[in-house]
Design an enzyme around this catalytic site. Structure first.
Site, PDB file in Angstrom:
ATOM      1  N   LYS A 159       2.631   3.559   4.203  1.00 21.69           N
ATOM      2  CA  LYS A 159       2.088   3.206   2.885  1.00 21.69           C
ATOM      3  C   LYS A 159       3.199   3.541   1.888  1.00 21.69           C
ATOM      4  CE  LYS A 159      -2.290   3.623   0.442  1.00 21.69           C
ATOM      5  NZ  LYS A 159      -2.464   2.224   0.097  1.00 21.69           N
TER       6      LYS A 159
HETATM    7  N1  PMP Z   1      -4.051  -2.543   3.953  1.00 19.96           N
HETATM    8  C1  PMP Z   1      -3.335  -2.256   2.855  1.00 19.96           C
HETATM    9  C2  PMP Z   1      -2.136  -3.072   2.537  1.00 19.96           C
HETATM   10  C3  PMP Z   1      -3.735  -1.191   2.014  1.00 19.96           C
HETATM   11  O1  PMP Z   1      -3.034  -0.897   0.918  1.00 19.96           O
HETATM   12  C4  PMP Z   1      -4.896  -0.460   2.338  1.00 19.96           C
HETATM   13  C5  PMP Z   1      -5.339   0.656   1.451  1.00 19.96           C
HETATM   14  N2  PMP Z   1      -4.687   1.850   1.766  1.00 19.96           N
HETATM   15  C6  PMP Z   1      -5.592  -0.805   3.503  1.00 19.96           C
HETATM   16  C7  PMP Z   1      -5.151  -1.851   4.277  1.00 19.96           C
HETATM   17  C8  PMP Z   1      -6.804  -0.021   3.915  1.00 19.96           C
HETATM   18  O2  PMP Z   1      -6.402   1.254   4.314  1.00 19.96           O
HETATM   19  P1  PMP Z   1      -7.405   2.512   4.223  1.00 19.96           P
HETATM   20  O3  PMP Z   1      -8.656   2.089   4.872  1.00 19.96           O
HETATM   21  O4  PMP Z   1      -6.705   3.582   4.953  1.00 19.96           O
HETATM   22  O5  PMP Z   1      -7.605   2.792   2.783  1.00 19.96           O
END
Ligand code: PMP
Length: 307
Positions: A159
């Site tokens: 991320k």
């Molecule tokens: N894909 C992307 C590109 C994201 O930014 C997020 C948000 N973090 C997610 C998927 C979903 O991830 P999570 O469930 O860990 O928030």
């Protein structure tokens, strides 16, 4: 209320909101090498506040930094504690948490290695990311003309700050065309994910989601939904699927910490199913909300109680 809070945790101590500032030569501001997380804290039915899957989020933050060759100057435990303290010190019962690791000012240029690694934890009140109506009735989505990164152009399991240009371009493109959210294809033309959510579809009575070993961010909500579905006897097929499978799917929903479980009622001018929220989406949405803020005691290991 906006994004205001009383205090922000910065490099190991709390500072006032107005004082949480950085220099204009902050390296990450120029080149995007840094990592962040998005986490939710909910007030549960018993009145206690709990941060959902805190340790998985902080583990991903540290892994994102490892991918970026950034040495984090705090331990996983210290950052988890900082998150809990940030909720407490601001007096929030529920909020969104944004841990951020970035390179401070000092050297410039891509070869810089001596810049201080800085860590912040910020909290603010954040309602339904794609709107309350979207959560309840479903949103309108569009496939973006921007592909999700190729797996060897960007490190998709991280991320990583700079990588979000790709998501923002997709999101801006579809919002300018009047849609709520962008769905991105991978560089082979298969469905990857939305600009900030992973995707599930119900197709011919079977639940599909894109596999972890593809171009998606490994979403923690995705993992939660896979677990909750399996526990309810719904098997999941984790494989790549095509854009036309979405058009003819019975149900589509997007999952993410911010967006929670948001149904899609329309995609590229096609009504999905009968245009209402389908039974699998409804069941998993209910299971999710019961888990994060209801009374479910199924997964105590997912709750970091704020105390
Ligand atoms: N894909 C992307 C590109 C994201 O930014 C997020 C948000 N973090 C997610 C998927 C979903 O991830 P999570 O469930 O860990 O928030």
């Amino acid at each position: 209320m906006g994004i205001k809070s009383d205090k922000i945790w910065l490099d190991g101590e709390f500072v006032d909101f107005e004082d949480a500032n950085v220099h204009i030569l902050t390296h990450t501001l120029h080149y995007g090498l840094g990592a962040f997380e998005g986490i939710r804290c909910y007030q549960r039915e018993d009145g206690k506040s709990a941060i959902f899957r805190l340790s998985e989020h902080i583990r991903r933050l540290i892994e994102s930094c490892k991918i970026c060759t950034i040495d984090v100057p705090f331990t996983q435990e210290q950052i988890e504690r900082a998150c809990i303290e940030t909720v407490k010190v601001n007096g929030f019962e529920d909020c969104y948490l944004r841990p951020l690791v970035f390179l401070g000012h000092g050297e410039m240029g891509l070869s810089a290695t001596s810049n201080k690694v800085r860590v912040a934890v910020i909290a603010w009140k954040w309602g339904a990311y794609l709107g309350d109506e979207g959560l309840e009735k479903g949103i309108r989505a569009k496939v973006s003309s921007f592909n999700r990164h190729h797996v060897n152009s960007s490190m998709v399991k991280g991320k990583i700050n700079g990588q979000y240009v790709n998501s923002i371009l997709a999101k801006r493109e579809v919002m300018a065309a009047g849609y709520d959210e962008a769905i991105m294809l991978d560089t082979d033309g298969y469905i990857s994910e939305a600009s900030g959510e992973n995707i599930f579809i119900v197709y011919r009575n079977r639940l599909f989601t894109t596999p972890i070993g593809s171009s998606i961010l490994g979403g923690i909500t995705r993992d939660t939904i896979v677990t909750l579905a399996k526990e309810r006897g719904i098997s999941i097929i984790e494989q790549r699927f095509t854009r036309d499978m979405l058009y003819t799917a019975d149900e589509i929903f997007m999952v993410g910490t911010a967006a929670e479980i948001t149904p899609v009622r329309e995609l590229d001018e096609r009504t999905i199913g009968d245009g209402t929220v389908g039974p699998v989406t409804k069941a998993l949405q209910a299971a999710y909300f019961d888990q994060v803020k209801g009374s479910s005691t199924d997964h105590p290991e997912w709750l970091a109680i704020v105390e």
